[in-house]
Enzyme design. Structure first.
Site, short mmCIF file in Angstrom:
data_model
loop_
_atom_site.label_atom_id
_atom_site.label_comp_id
_atom_site.label_asym_id
_atom_site.label_seq_id
_atom_site.Cartn_x
_atom_site.Cartn_y
_atom_site.Cartn_z
N THR A 132 6.11 -7.64 1.91
CA THR A 132 6.87 -6.39 1.85
C THR A 132 6.02 -5.22 2.34
O THR A 132 6.47 -4.41 3.16
CB THR A 132 7.37 -6.12 0.42
OG1 THR A 132 8.09 -7.26 -0.04
CG2 THR A 132 8.29 -4.92 0.39
N LYS B 191 20.44 -5.11 3.77
CA LYS B 191 19.12 -5.51 4.25
C LYS B 191 19.16 -6.89 4.91
O LYS B 191 18.66 -7.08 6.03
CB LYS B 191 18.13 -5.51 3.08
CG LYS B 191 16.69 -5.79 3.46
CD LYS B 191 15.81 -5.87 2.21
CE LYS B 191 15.91 -4.63 1.37
NZ LYS B 191 14.99 -4.68 0.19
N LYS C 231 21.22 -9.18 -6.98
CA LYS C 231 20.10 -8.58 -7.69
C LYS C 231 20.25 -8.89 -9.17
O LYS C 231 21.38 -9.11 -9.66
CB LYS C 231 20.05 -7.06 -7.49
CG LYS C 231 18.67 -6.46 -7.65
CD LYS C 231 17.78 -6.76 -6.45
CE LYS C 231 16.42 -6.06 -6.58
NZ LYS C 231 15.62 -6.25 -5.35
N LYS D 178 21.01 -13.30 -2.36
CA LYS D 178 19.55 -13.23 -2.30
C LYS D 178 19.11 -11.88 -2.81
O LYS D 178 19.57 -10.84 -2.31
CB LYS D 178 19.04 -13.43 -0.86
CG LYS D 178 17.53 -13.57 -0.78
CD LYS D 178 17.10 -14.97 -1.19
CE LYS D 178 15.59 -15.12 -1.34
NZ LYS D 178 15.11 -14.56 -2.62
N SER E 53 10.63 -14.56 2.17
CA SER E 53 11.36 -15.38 1.21
C SER E 53 12.28 -16.36 1.93
O SER E 53 12.43 -17.51 1.52
CB SER E 53 12.18 -14.49 0.26
OG SER E 53 11.38 -13.97 -0.77
N ASN F 5 2.04 -3.99 -5.56
CA ASN F 5 1.96 -4.95 -4.47
C ASN F 5 2.37 -4.35 -3.13
O ASN F 5 1.69 -4.53 -2.12
CB ASN F 5 2.85 -6.16 -4.80
CG ASN F 5 2.74 -7.26 -3.78
OD1 ASN F 5 1.66 -7.55 -3.27
ND2 ASN F 5 3.86 -7.87 -3.46
#
Length: 430
Positions: free
Chosen positions: A204, A108, A120, A84, A363, A235
């Site tokens: 986030t 994380k 990633k 992820k 997510s 954002n």
């Protein structure tokens, strides 16, 4: 340690000054290994990504020329679940950077106890210099190139720097066409009309504010009337700044890649957001309050929110940074050397693997909703986000207090124990 990077023309060269996210991640693993007990024998698992891909992404540009872009997807660990992590479109993306970001995603996800490994991706491209049609071609070709390695139970991309909901829609559609059926769960951060989740866009930045608020409460620093500086006004930084302002804080400095704005009387975040929505940058907003980039790091604050790119706070800046709490909205904004300086100065650092985990948490909610085809209200999303983030924060704060270590070290202890315990239980095949 030198790393090989490429200039804009694609030429390779050795740069001793290049930002080294992967090296920083490895140093963080080395620092936490003595705290892992018997699991330390598995720690090299975290130093070797499970799968690293470099792909060519060729397209026909609008003028008829053929252009090639270099793309990456790194799956760091898959011991606790599918990979992820986001996909970044940026002119300075390197394999070194994507490896480091994938490693931080492993930590994380485990720190928040989400059922994922870390991954990633990225493409070295400047979205600002390409048409929407060209970006669609790049996205679809990149998705096809990594298509055999992603999937709702394999590896689930999401937006990152330079990508957005539209990018995820193209990725989902491309993957679905290639497998012969609509597969909404292959990506998260999608538009609502394609199985996206309410609250994902702000998640986030909301998580940054939640962890800042919890840190302030335990440190006896009231949010009301506190002074806040936010680097990165996209954002993440924009949402966090708006939530700080709504809670009574004074935003005294904003910075993006185009300008630095400093106003001791306080910046109206609502107006600044409206301006950047129209102009896509801070430059031109409050020109009489414009300052140099370095002045951003010299203004006295209670909170600094680095929400831009990695490597922003090095040991030099950390030595004089006049703040009380750093809340990492970006991935890897503080180097290990800077961590040491800030700790010695008594400055609390809320690490990225906790502070900016709101996005991957929602997510996860989106992924679950896609599988069940049952969607929650925004109030339910935000309540669940609060519950998970506060629970993770409490565990990390308590461990840091008990062992006399930093919040980053505590987060890495908890995360590495979870990842390596799963690795140990699964064993080695064959």
């Amino acid at each position: 340690m030198n790393v090989i990077v490429r200039d804009r023309a694609g030429l390779s060269y050795i740069s001793p000054d290049a930002t080294q996210p992967w090296a920083n991640f490895l140093e963080q693993i080395d620092r936490v290994t003595p705290h892992l007990g018997d699991l330390a024998r598995w720690s090299d698992t975290l130093k070797r990504p499970k799968r690293t891909m470099i792909v060519d992404v060729p397209i026909v540009r609008d003028d008829g020329t053929i252009a090639h872009y270099e793309g990456y997807r790194v799956q760091h660990t898959l011991s606790r679940g599918p990979g992820k992590g986001g996909v970044r479109f940026h002119p300075d993306v390197t394999l070194n950077e994507v490896m480091g970001l994938a490693g931080w995603m492993t930590i994380k996800n485990a720190a928040l106890n989400l059922p994922y490994g870390g991954a990633k991706g990225g493409v070295r491209i400047d979205p600002r210099h390409h048409s929407i049609d060209e970006l669609q071609r790049v996205t679809r070709r990149y998705t096809s190139e990594i298509g055999n390695f992603i999937g709702p139970n394999r590896d689930i991309p999401a937006p990152d720097v330079g990508t957005n909901e539209q990018t995820m829609a193209w990725m989902m559609d491309t993957y679905s066409m290639n497998v012969g059926g609509t597969t909404t769960g292959v990506v998260t951060g999608k538009p609502l009309s394609l199985g996206g989740s309410l609250g994902r866009r702000e998640a986030t930045g909301r998580g940054v504010f939640i962890t800042a608020r919890e840190t302030a409460r335990r440190s006896g620093i009231p949010i009301e009337a506190s002074r806040v500086a936010v680097q990165g006004f996209g954002n993440v930084g924009g949402t966090a700044a708006a939530m700080f302002q709504a809670a009574g804080a004074k935003i005294v400095a904003l910075q993006d890649d185009s300008a630095t704005i400093i106003d001791e009387a306080g910046i109206d975040v609502t107006k600044a957001l409206a301006y950047t929505e129209q102009h896509s940058r801070l430059a031109g907003y409050a020109p009489d309050k414009t300052a140099s980039n370095e002045e951003f790091w010299q203004i006295a604050t209670d909170f600094v929110i680095p929400a831009a790119m990695e490597g922003q706070i090095d040991a030099r800046r950390a030595a004089t940074l006049p703040t009380r709490i750093v809340v990492e909205g970006a991935n890897g904004p503080t180097t290990p050397g800077a961590d040491d300086v800030l700790r010695d100065r008594g400055i609390i650092v809320v690490p990225d693997v906790l502070a900016n985990a709101g996005g991957v948490t929602v997510s996860y909610f989106e992924w679950v909703q896609d599988f069940s085809s049952f969607f929650w209200t925004e109030e339910e999303i935000n309540a669940r986000l609060e519950q998970i983030m506060i629970g993770a924060f409490d565990a990390i704060w308590t461990l840091a207090d008990d062992r006399g270590v930093s919040l980053r070290t505590a987060a890495f202890i908890i995360a590495c124990q979870r990842v390596l315990a799963a690795r140990q239980r699964r064993g080695l095949y064959p």
